[in-house]
Every structure is written in C-alpha cells, then in structure tokens.
Design a protein around this motif. Structure first.
Motif: not given
Length: 484
Positions: A72-80, A216-222, A224-227, A251-253
C-alpha cells in the motif's frame, strides 16, 4: 479543471464552471477509499481465525496484516503520479478491478502462501486507488468547498480506521470462525463491482496531455526501495526478525539519491515523480507532511496496544475490544466535517486545537484507565476515547486541506500520495514503537503499567506534531504580515 473534461458521451464542461456532479463523484471515490482503508484494520481481529483455518504460524499470518500495509505504502506516490498523467478514471478502473480480484483471491485462498501473495496484490491495488481521492478533490473543488470535501475524506479515514475491528469481529461472530474471516475479504467484491460501474459513469475523463505522458520510472524505483528499506524492517521486527533492521541504514542514502534525481528530472523540463521543490517553495506542503506523519505515528499504535491489553490482560473478546475502541471513530465522525468547513477561516489553528484535545484525551486515559474494573471501562476508557476522537477528527481533514492548498491540481495525485505515504510510514513506525514499549514494560512490570507508558509515549509523539503545527502557524502569520 483547466483543460476541460468530458463525462462519457456528455459534452465538455465549461472550464470556469464547477462540475455539477462533483459531490456524487466524491461520494463514489470515498466509498472506494473506505474499502481500501478498512482492509488495513479489519483483518486484525481475524488473525486467530486465519491461523486456525489455514494452519499457519503466527509469523506467516503476520504478513497477511503487514504485507498489505507494505505494498500500500510502496505504490501511493507512483499511483498518484499515474492518475495525474493518465487520468483518474483510468487508474481508478485498473486499481479497482485489481482490488476486486485480489480480494476474491484472499477470501478463497487455499493456503497461507496464496493468501499472502493476494494480500500483497491487494495492497498495491489500494495504493493505486487511494491517492486519486486527493487528486479528484484538488481538481473538482476550490475554496471553502475543498475544505468541506477534505472534511468528508477525513470522516472516511476516521470511520474506516475505527469501525474495522468491530466489523471484522461482528462478521466472524455471525458467520463463524471458518467462513467469517473469508467473508471479511469477499464482501469487497460486490461493493467493488457497484463502485466500478459508478466510476465509469461519473468520474471525468481529462483530455490527453502529451507533456505528462513521461513516467519517471527511475524515480519510482528509488522511492520504492526507500519505502521498502524503511517499512520492511519494521514489519519483520514484529515477527521477531532482527537482521532486516540493517536495511534502515540504506534509507538516508536512498532518500538523498531520490531528491537529487527528481531535481535533475525537473532541470531537464520533464515531469518528475514528485516535485521535491514543493517542499521549499510551498511551506504548508512540507510542514503538512511532517504533521501528518507524526500524527499517525502517535495515534495509530494506541489501538493495537489497547486491543492487546483488553484481550490479554482484561480477557475480553475481539468483539468486545472492538466495541470499546469504536468511540474514537464516533468522535472523529462528529468533528471531521465541521473541521473541514472551519479550516478555510481558522487555518492551522484547527489542527493545533485538535491535537491538544487528543493529547488531553490520551493523557487522561493513561491516568484513569489502568486499574479500573472491566465494567468501569465502559464509563472511563470509552468516554475518554470518544473525547480523543473529537480531536482526531479535526486533524486529518484540515491538515490535508492546508497541505495541498497551494499544490497545482495537475500534480495533486502525486502530492496527495506523498502525504499519505508519510501517514503509512508514520503508522508503521508508531505501531512498532508503541508495541515495543508495551512489550518491554509488560515484561518488566505488568500490563496496566505497559498501557500507561505506551499512551504517554503516544502523547509525546503527538506533542512533536503539535510543535510543528504551531511553528507552521507562526510562519504563516509572518508571511501574511510581511510587505509584498
């Protein structure tokens, strides 16, 4: 909607006129939002029944609860962002079909592995659906009406969160242990099908916009990994795993890499997944995300620790515990809509006053509830939770309105998704922290002391949210007083 809209075969609505069907559209989307948020909490009381029905271990079944929150939390920003780029109706249709299919798969699961996979898919579908609520409100409403609309959204969040344990316990009590937990998920199917028809008939279709077709696929992947690196260790820790906690170090990097990448995308005149420049350019946006994250971190864990205390220390049933926790949702339901109307006039003061009320309520619970007889809980615990809920109803909707008030509607979905991602992260952090505090205190002392300490920790976290809200209010006053 500055670019005009069409509604199925209807003529385009004039750009300077609000959509006459906006309140019906909102009602449909809130029903969908209610389903997705309800599935966060309704499953909690079903865990013992699921373990028995599927003959699964406690750690395995924990993923039924936590896996949903993770995806749920992983997809929110990309879904928006997808809703911003391709239209709310299209993404809501895809998300709702996926949610219906996944709900059916969970309810009919023959084993634990199947059920966990279906819950992960269900959470991802919910992540596609939920940010479209904020995006549609941004597009369809302006001025005081937007505050009212977010008030109804806040009401939906409060009721879905509070009624989940009662609804889940009631279904299991009526249908029995074996069938009850399956019906909790299968009930989404008929409701979802009706909502799907309404979405196809009501939700507007925007004209195509070539400038927003880049994803922005790269941004979504980064991101997603952060979350994942933040949420997965918390979920694993609930099952006793400690090694995944090392992922927190990444997380921070990853967060820094995400910000830098998004800025580079914006510098190339492309549409970023999330315009991080809004954090500095729109002060209410950044502070609103922090307030929302801290608020959900402070109050969400209270329900789980209270439920554990009521069932393990006071030996109440799941249904009785759910009923004792329901007054918070009742209180929030009373104040959510008026708070949404008031925020257009009073601004951040609504959030400040609401946080003070909920802190007073939780403090009184910590002082009065432990040591009470089971019968006295209905006259102490429940009324105090009702009082705290009156404050809770004044936080979500006003904060959502103020956070997104200056955000362009064209990026409203991604911006709303970021706000809700913060809320999901706050919920996970707060639940893990309060359960850890409760468990350690109970081991060293007793259950009553553990409840008192966990409630006071919650008050401290809510105090941090209050401090940020006061700071935001002071800054807003200075901006208004400054000469143009």
């Amino acid at each position: 909607m500055a670019d005009g809209t069409t509604h199925g075969g209807a003529d385009p609505i004039a750009v300077d006129e609000p959509d006459p069907r906006r309140w019906r559209i909102l009602a449909v989307t809130l029903v969908v939002g209610f389903m997705t948020l309800l599935d966060v909490t309704v499953v909690n009381v079903a865990v013992p029944s699921i373990r028995e029905g599927l003959d699964a271990s406690a750690g395995t079944v924990q993923w039924v609860v936590s896996g949903y929150a993770l995806t749920f939390g992983l997809v929110l920003v990309a879904g928006g962002h997808l809703g911003d780029a391709y239209g709310r109706r299209r993404i809501m249709t895809i998300g709702l079909i996926a949610f219906i299919v996944a709900s059916a798969a969970v309810g009919l699961a023959p084993g634990a592995g199947w059920m966990i996979a279906a819950r992960l898919a269900q959470g991802a579908a919910a992540g596609l659906l939920t940010p479209q609520n904020a995006g549609l409100i941004q597009e369809l409403f302006t001025g005081p009406e937007r505050g009212r609309a977010f008030g109804y959204f806040g009401l939906t969040v409060a009721v879905a969160s509070g009624i989940g344990p009662v609804l889940g316990g009631g279904i299991i009590a009526l249908a029995g242990t074996d069938l009850g937990w399956r019906l909790i998920f299968l009930v989404n199917v008929p409701i979802g099908l009706v909502a799907l028809v309404a979405i196809r008939r009501l939700v507007p279709v925007p004209r195509g916009d070539a400038d927003r077709e880049h994803i922005d696929v790269v941004g979504a992947l980064i991101l997603g990994l952060t979350v994942v690196c933040l949420l997965y260790p918390l979920i694993a820790a609930e099952s006793g795993e400690r090694l995944p906690l090392l992922l927190v170090l990444a997380v921070l990097p990853l967060a820094v890499a995400f910000v830098r990448w998004e800025r580079s995308v914006r510098a190339r005149d492309r549409q970023p997944l999330l315009d991080v420049g809004m954090l500095s350019e729109l002060p209410t946006y950044g502070s609103g995300i922090v307030i929302g994250t801290l608020y959900f971190a402070g109050f969400t864990g209270v329900f789980l620790t209270s439920s554990v205390w009521l069932q393990e220390v006071r030996d109440l049933s799941a249904l009785q515990s759910g009923l004792l926790l329901t007054p918070f949702a009742v209180g929030a339901a009373i104040t959510s809509t008026p708070a949404g109307r008031l925020v257009s006039r009073a601004g951040r003061l609504v959030t400040i006053g609401a946080l003070v009320v909920i802190m007073v309520g939780f403090s009184a619970m910590a002082w009065m509830t432990p040591g009470q007889t089971d019968q006295a809980l209905w006259w102490t615990f429940a009324p105090l939770l009702l009082f705290a809920g009156l404050g809770g109803g004044g936080v979500v909707a006003p904060n959502q309105t103020l956070t997104l008030q200056d955000v362009p509607p064209s990026v409203g979905g991604a911006a709303g998704g970021a706000l809700q991602t913060g809320q999901r992260i706050g919920s996970a952090l707060g639940t893990a922290a309060l359960m850890t505090v409760y468990g350690l205190t109970a081991s060293a002392h007793d259950g009553d002391t553990a409840l008192r300490v966990s409630l006071l920790v919650s008050v401290v976290v809510l105090g941090l949210a209050l401090a940020v809200a006061v700071g935001s209010h002071v800054q807003a006053g200075r901006r208004e007083a400054a000469p143009d």
